[in-house]
Design a protein around this motif. Structure first.
Motif, PDB file in Angstrom:
ATOM      1  N   ARG A 203      40.437  46.466  38.065  1.00  0.00           N
ATOM      2  CA  ARG A 203      41.492  47.313  38.612  1.00  0.00           C
ATOM      3  C   ARG A 203      42.777  47.134  37.804  1.00  0.00           C
ATOM      4  N   SER A 204      43.731  48.023  38.025  1.00  0.00           N
ATOM      5  CA  SER A 204      45.002  47.956  37.315  1.00  0.00           C
ATOM      6  C   SER A 204      45.767  46.674  37.632  1.00  0.00           C
ATOM      7  N   ASN A 205      45.472  46.030  38.785  1.00  0.00           N
ATOM      8  CA  ASN A 205      46.118  44.760  39.155  1.00  0.00           C
ATOM      9  C   ASN A 205      45.345  43.552  38.624  1.00  0.00           C
ATOM     10  N   TYR A 234      38.269  56.984  41.666  1.00  0.00           N
ATOM     11  CA  TYR A 234      39.283  56.341  40.835  1.00  0.00           C
ATOM     12  C   TYR A 234      39.710  57.239  39.683  1.00  0.00           C
ATOM     13  N   ASP A 235      41.001  57.228  39.420  1.00  0.00           N
ATOM     14  CA  ASP A 235      41.551  57.897  38.246  1.00  0.00           C
ATOM     15  C   ASP A 235      41.464  56.954  37.054  1.00  0.00           C
ATOM     16  N   LEU A 241      36.053  49.958  32.972  1.00  0.00           N
ATOM     17  CA  LEU A 241      34.671  49.472  33.017  1.00  0.00           C
ATOM     18  C   LEU A 241      34.499  48.341  32.018  1.00  0.00           C
ATOM     19  N   LEU A 242      34.024  47.191  32.487  1.00  0.00           N
ATOM     20  CA  LEU A 242      33.777  46.046  31.623  1.00  0.00           C
ATOM     21  C   LEU A 242      32.294  45.990  31.292  1.00  0.00           C
TER      22      LEU A 242
END
Length: 243
Positions: A203-205, A234-235, A241-242
């Motif tokens: 996530r962005s966090n 999700y945008d 993606l890892l």
């Protein structure tokens, strides 16, 4: 079709957008640069390649039949066009990594950037930028990158590959204009990298979590099945993606 061939430019997308401001462009005007010094990907990432070895080009196309809510469909169509050409060239395990990268054997072989031209609140035209690795076989400071030559051992003529791509673009543009959006989306989702497989996302966090890709929305959001059978969308800015 008009093809503007340049020896070098900073960005074929930027050159084409500037050209569109200066003159009334005909359908499918193409700007092709043998060297692109400031190519961009999604989220402002850089796309750097060796001169004269790869395809970096942009296409201008009027697309008023597609609404703003459907603006992800041209990107899906462009991705499928590249995928089809790569399969014709016998490139193995071609997948689309959401939203705009084309992978071969889990390595990036192509990136696509579409910039929309909005007039009076309506989608008027689009500029499709493509960076395809063709004859380059070594990259500095990059991993998980490949090319057509790396996969096949064959040195290809860039004009030949460009012609194949433009022909396939026309095929999918016709599908767009004919309203065959469901078929485009189905094909795109069938070739999504890691679809229906548990995958790790960031996530962005910076929080990691596991989800299973189910597909995409019409607006291009990624649909994930998460813990407790919860479905979330999700945008691009919201996760990575890892793999």
């Amino acid at each position: 079709m008009r093809i503007v061939k340049l020896y070098t430019t900073d960005s074929t997308n930027d050159y084409l957008k500037s050209l569109a401001k200066e003159e009334s462009l005909e359908e499918d005007t193409v700007v092709w640069a043998l060297e692109q010094t400031n190519g961009r990907g999604q989220m402002g990432t850089k796309w750097s390649t060796e001169p004269n070895k790869n395809l970096t080009f942009s296409v201008f196309r009027k697309i008023q039949q597609v609404t703003i809510n459907q603006q992800f469909y041209p990107l899906m169509a462009a991705s499928l066009a590249v995928k089809d050409v790569l399969k014709k060239l016998l490139i193995k395990d071609v997948r689309v990594k959401w939203p705009n990268d084309i992978l071969s054997d889990k390595q990036k072989i192509c990136g696509i950037l579409i910039e929309n031209v909005i007039k009076k609140g309506e989608l008027n035209a689009m500029v499709i930028g493509v960076g395809l690795n063709v004859n380059q076989t070594e990259w500095k400071d990059l991993t998980r990158v490949t090319s057509i030559k790396s996969q096949t051992g064959i040195h290809f003529d860039l004009q030949e590959i460009l012609n194949m791509l433009l022909e396939q673009f026309h095929y999918y543009v016709k599908m767009l204009l004919d309203g065959n959006l469901e078929a485009i989306k189905k094909n795109y989702e069938e070739h999504l990298f890691r679809k229906d497989k548990p995958s790790t996302f960031l996530r962005s966090n910076q929080e990691q979590f596991v989800g299973i890709i189910q597909g995409v929305t019409d607006q291009g959001k990624l649909i994930l099945l998460e813990e407790d059978n919860i479905i979330n969308e999700y945008d691009l800015k919201e996760l990575e993606l890892l793999f």
